[in-house]
Design a protein around this motif. Structure first.
Motif, PDB file in Angstrom:
ATOM      1  N   GLU A 158       0.834  -1.199   0.000  1.00 31.06           N
ATOM      2  CA  GLU A 158       0.000   0.000   0.000  1.00 31.06           C
ATOM      3  C   GLU A 158       0.873   1.256   0.000  1.00 31.06           C
ATOM      4  O   GLU A 158       0.566   2.250  -0.678  1.00 31.06           O
ATOM      5  N   PHE A 159       1.978   1.204   0.739  1.00 27.87           N
ATOM      6  CA  PHE A 159       2.918   2.326   0.802  1.00 27.87           C
ATOM      7  C   PHE A 159       3.513   2.592  -0.576  1.00 27.87           C
ATOM      8  O   PHE A 159       3.602   3.743  -1.027  1.00 27.87           O
ATOM      9  N   ALA A 160       3.927   1.534  -1.263  1.00 27.72           N
ATOM     10  CA  ALA A 160       4.493   1.701  -2.608  1.00 27.72           C
ATOM     11  C   ALA A 160       3.482   2.355  -3.544  1.00 27.72           C
ATOM     12  O   ALA A 160       3.827   3.258  -4.322  1.00 27.72           O
ATOM     13  N   LYS A 161       2.241   1.917  -3.476  1.00 29.38           N
ATOM     14  CA  LYS A 161       1.198   2.501  -4.324  1.00 29.38           C
ATOM     15  C   LYS A 161       0.966   3.969  -3.974  1.00 29.38           C
ATOM     16  O   LYS A 161       0.755   4.807  -4.866  1.00 29.38           O
ATOM     17  N   ALA A 162       1.007   4.288  -2.680  1.00 29.44           N
ATOM     18  CA  ALA A 162       0.822   5.680  -2.254  1.00 29.44           C
ATOM     19  C   ALA A 162       1.969   6.558  -2.730  1.00 29.44           C
ATOM     20  O   ALA A 162       1.756   7.702  -3.161  1.00 29.44           O
ATOM     21  N   LEU A 163       3.194   6.038  -2.670  1.00 31.00           N
ATOM     22  CA  LEU A 163       4.344   6.795  -3.161  1.00 31.00           C
ATOM     23  C   LEU A 163       4.242   7.035  -4.659  1.00 31.00           C
ATOM     24  O   LEU A 163       4.531   8.138  -5.143  1.00 31.00           O
ATOM     25  N   PHE A 164       3.819   6.017  -5.399  1.00 23.98           N
ATOM     26  CA  PHE A 164       3.658   6.206  -6.834  1.00 23.98           C
ATOM     27  C   PHE A 164       2.573   7.237  -7.136  1.00 23.98           C
ATOM     28  O   PHE A 164       2.743   8.099  -8.003  1.00 23.98           O
TER      29      PHE A 164
ATOM     30  N   VAL B  55      12.513  24.857 -15.338  1.00 22.43           N
ATOM     31  CA  VAL B  55      11.839  23.975 -14.389  1.00 22.43           C
ATOM     32  C   VAL B  55      10.661  24.718 -13.773  1.00 22.43           C
ATOM     33  O   VAL B  55      10.826  25.819 -13.236  1.00 22.43           O
ATOM     34  N   ASP B  56       9.473  24.115 -13.860  1.00 22.68           N
ATOM     35  CA  ASP B  56       8.265  24.693 -13.273  1.00 22.68           C
ATOM     36  C   ASP B  56       8.151  24.231 -11.829  1.00 22.68           C
ATOM     37  O   ASP B  56       7.944  23.045 -11.562  1.00 22.68           O
ATOM     38  N   LEU B  57       8.277  25.151 -10.895  1.00 23.32           N
ATOM     39  CA  LEU B  57       8.235  24.800  -9.478  1.00 23.32           C
ATOM     40  C   LEU B  57       6.902  24.198  -9.066  1.00 23.32           C
ATOM     41  O   LEU B  57       6.828  23.424  -8.114  1.00 23.32           O
ATOM     42  N   GLN B  58       5.830  24.545  -9.762  1.00 29.50           N
ATOM     43  CA  GLN B  58       4.520  24.003  -9.409  1.00 29.50           C
ATOM     44  C   GLN B  58       4.370  22.537  -9.815  1.00 29.50           C
ATOM     45  O   GLN B  58       3.403  21.878  -9.421  1.00 29.50           O
ATOM     46  N   MET B  59       5.313  22.040 -10.579  1.00 35.41           N
ATOM     47  CA  MET B  59       5.307  20.633 -10.961  1.00 35.41           C
ATOM     48  C   MET B  59       6.144  19.788  -9.996  1.00 35.41           C
ATOM     49  O   MET B  59       6.254  18.570 -10.166  1.00 35.41           O
ATOM     50  N   LEU B  60       6.739  20.435  -9.015  1.00 40.32           N
ATOM     51  CA  LEU B  60       7.519  19.760  -7.988  1.00 40.32           C
ATOM     52  C   LEU B  60       6.862  19.999  -6.631  1.00 40.32           C
ATOM     53  O   LEU B  60       5.937  20.802  -6.499  1.00 40.32           O
ATOM     54  N   ASN B  61       7.360  19.331  -5.609  1.00 39.26           N
ATOM     55  CA  ASN B  61       6.782  19.431  -4.274  1.00 39.26           C
ATOM     56  C   ASN B  61       7.536  20.453  -3.435  1.00 39.26           C
ATOM     57  O   ASN B  61       7.144  21.616  -3.347  1.00 39.26           O
ATOM     58  N   GLU B  62       8.639  20.039  -2.827  1.00 35.98           N
ATOM     59  CA  GLU B  62       9.471  20.934  -2.019  1.00 35.98           C
ATOM     60  C   GLU B  62      10.935  20.688  -2.391  1.00 35.98           C
ATOM     61  O   GLU B  62      11.702  20.112  -1.620  1.00 35.98           O
TER      62      GLU B  62
ATOM     63  N   THR C  38       0.863  12.379  -9.284  1.00 31.71           N
ATOM     64  CA  THR C  38      -0.072  13.504  -9.188  1.00 31.71           C
ATOM     65  C   THR C  38       0.517  14.722  -8.492  1.00 31.71           C
ATOM     66  O   THR C  38      -0.144  15.759  -8.398  1.00 31.71           O
ATOM     67  N   ASN C  39       1.770  14.587  -7.991  1.00 35.41           N
ATOM     68  CA  ASN C  39       2.399  15.648  -7.199  1.00 35.41           C
ATOM     69  C   ASN C  39       1.497  16.058  -6.024  1.00 35.41           C
ATOM     70  O   ASN C  39       1.275  17.244  -5.756  1.00 35.41           O
ATOM     71  N   THR C  40       0.995  15.055  -5.324  1.00 31.29           N
ATOM     72  CA  THR C  40       0.194  15.258  -4.118  1.00 31.29           C
ATOM     73  C   THR C  40       0.927  14.585  -2.967  1.00 31.29           C
ATOM     74  O   THR C  40       0.874  13.361  -2.814  1.00 31.29           O
ATOM     75  N   PRO C  41       1.661  15.352  -2.141  1.00 35.69           N
ATOM     76  CA  PRO C  41       2.547  14.748  -1.142  1.00 35.69           C
ATOM     77  C   PRO C  41       1.809  14.050  -0.006  1.00 35.69           C
ATOM     78  O   PRO C  41       0.656  14.364   0.309  1.00 35.69           O
TER      79      PRO C  41
ATOM     80  N   ALA D 203       0.024  22.065 -18.664  1.00 37.43           N
ATOM     81  CA  ALA D 203      -1.124  21.166 -18.733  1.00 37.43           C
ATOM     82  C   ALA D 203      -0.781  19.821 -18.097  1.00 37.43           C
ATOM     83  O   ALA D 203       0.276  19.260 -18.347  1.00 37.43           O
ATOM     84  N   GLY D 204      -1.667  19.347 -17.272  1.00 33.19           N
ATOM     85  CA  GLY D 204      -1.441  18.056 -16.623  1.00 33.19           C
ATOM     86  C   GLY D 204      -0.857  18.190 -15.235  1.00 33.19           C
ATOM     87  O   GLY D 204      -1.000  17.310 -14.403  1.00 33.19           O
ATOM     88  N   GLY D 205      -0.145  19.301 -14.970  1.00 34.11           N
ATOM     89  CA  GLY D 205       0.352  19.567 -13.632  1.00 34.11           C
ATOM     90  C   GLY D 205       1.415  18.639 -13.123  1.00 34.11           C
ATOM     91  O   GLY D 205       1.571  18.456 -11.925  1.00 34.11           O
ATOM     92  N   LYS D 206       2.147  17.974 -14.022  1.00 30.53           N
ATOM     93  CA  LYS D 206       3.201  17.080 -13.561  1.00 30.53           C
ATOM     94  C   LYS D 206       4.278  16.962 -14.629  1.00 30.53           C
ATOM     95  O   LYS D 206       4.087  17.356 -15.778  1.00 30.53           O
TER      96      LYS D 206
END
Length: 273
Positions: free
Chosen positions: A10-16, A93-100, A21-24, A268-271
Motif C-alpha cells: 500500500e505504501f508503494a502505491k501511495a508513493l507512486f 523547471v516549473d516549481l509548481q510541478m515539484l513538491n518541495e 499527481t504531485n500530491t505529497p 497542462a497536466g500539472g506534472k
C-alpha cells in the motif's frame, strides 16, 4: 528477494500516486511501515515497477558524514530514476510541478559500457563520461527536509526529483587520473549572486568512490549498472531550497556551467513526465 506485506505494498502505491499527481504524503501516516534497508529498497523497486518505465539512471545520497548524520545513516543510499528526470542544461523547471525541491551541486557519470562490481576506480575512470550537474532532490512528503526518516527516503527513490546536467566528456580526457576527480571546484550562484562553493572531495573523498559503491550495491541486489545509464553521484554542498530564479553553477576542470531557470508556470497536466 524481499516480500512486501500488505501495508508495504500500500505504501508503494501511495508513493507512486504522490509521484504521479504531485500530491505529497504525510509521513506520520507511514511511520514504521518500513524498518530495514532491504524492505526499503523492495518498496522502491515496487514504485519503479508502477512507473512502467526502465531505470535510466540513479542518484546517490548521503555521501558525506554530515548528511549521513542528518539521517542517522552510516553509508550512502541510492534511488532509481526514469529518463525524463534527466534534463540537459540549460533547463526550465516549473516549481509548481515539484513538491518541495532542494538544489545540489554534483558530478554525473554515464556508463560507456556495462560496469562491473569488480571494477577498480581506475577501471571506472576509463568506462564513463563525466559532466557537471545540478540535482533537484524532491520527496513525496510534506515538510520532508531534513526530518524525513531514512527508510522512507530510501523507499521514495532517495527523494529523486530532477537532474540537470552539462556537457559530457570522457572522464579520462577531463582528468589526468582518478585522484584528480577529487579536486573539482564549483561555485553556485542565484540570480548572479554567489551563494556557495564546494569541492568534489566532499563526495566520499572522490565521486568515483560513490560510483563504485553504487555498482557494487546494485550487484549485491542482483542488478547492474549498464551502458547508457547515468548517476548523479553526490553533493558538494548542503542544499538550499530551490526557489524561483536563475541558478547557475560554475565548475572548473573544463566542465563548464550548468543552469536551471526555476519558474512558477504550471503546464497542462500539472506534472512532469
Amino acid at each position: 528477494m524481499t516480500e512486501l506485506n500488505a501495508r508495504q505494498e500500500e505504501f508503494a502505491k501511495a508513493l507512486f500516486e504522490a509521484y504521479d499527481t504531485n500530491t505529497p504524503l504525510n509521513e506520520e501516516e507511514w511511520k514504521d511501515v518500513v524498518t530495514d534497508d532491504e524492505t526499503a529498497y523492495a518498496v522502491q523497486d515496487a514504485v519503479v515497477k508502477l512507473k512502467g518505465k526502465p531505470t535510466a539512471g540513479y542518484k546517490v545520497s548521503l555521501t558525506s558524514k554530515e548528511t549521513q548524520d542528518m539521517f542517522d545513516a552510516d553509508s550512502p543510499l541510492y534511488g532509481q530514476q526514469v529518463a525524463e528526470r534527466f534534463l540537459q542544461s540549460p533547463a526550465d523547471v516549473d516549481l509548481q510541478m515539484l513538491n518541495e525541491p532542494l538544489l545540489e551541486v554534483e558530478l554525473t557519470f554515464r556508463a560507456k559500457e556495462d560496469l562491473q562490481p569488480s571494477d577498480t576506480l581506475e577501471d571506472l575512470f576509463h568506462k564513463v563520461t563525466v559532466a557537471g550537474a545540478l540535482e533537484l532532490p524532491d520527496a513525496r512528503f510534506v515538510d520532508w527536509f531534513p526530518d524525513l526518516g531514512k527508510y522512507n527516503v530510501m523507499a521514495d527513490c532517495a527523494v529523486g526529483g530532477l537532474v540537470v546536467y552539462g556537457e559530457e566528456h570522457d572522464a579520462d580526457s577531463v582528468f589526468e587520473n582518478v585522484d584528480d576527480a577529487a579536486n573539482v571546484h564549483a561555485v553556485l550562484f542565484k540570480d548572479g549572486e554567489k551563494l556557495k562553493e564546494g569541492v568534489s572531495s566532499e563526495v566520499l573523498g572522490n565521486p568515483f568512490k560513490s560510483l563504485q559503491w553504487l555498482v557494487q550495491k546494485l550487484a549485491e541486489q542482483g542488478k547492474a549498472f549498464t551502458k547508457g545509464q547515468m548517476v548523479s553521484s553526490g553533493t558538494f554542498v548542503l542544499p538550499p531550497k530551490l526557489t524561483a530564479g536563475k541558478w547557475e553553477v560554475e565548475f572548473d576542470s573544463g566542465l563548464g556551467n550548468v543552469v536551471v531557470n526555476a519558474k512558477q508556470v504550471l503546464k497542462a497536466g500539472g506534472k512532469i513526465g
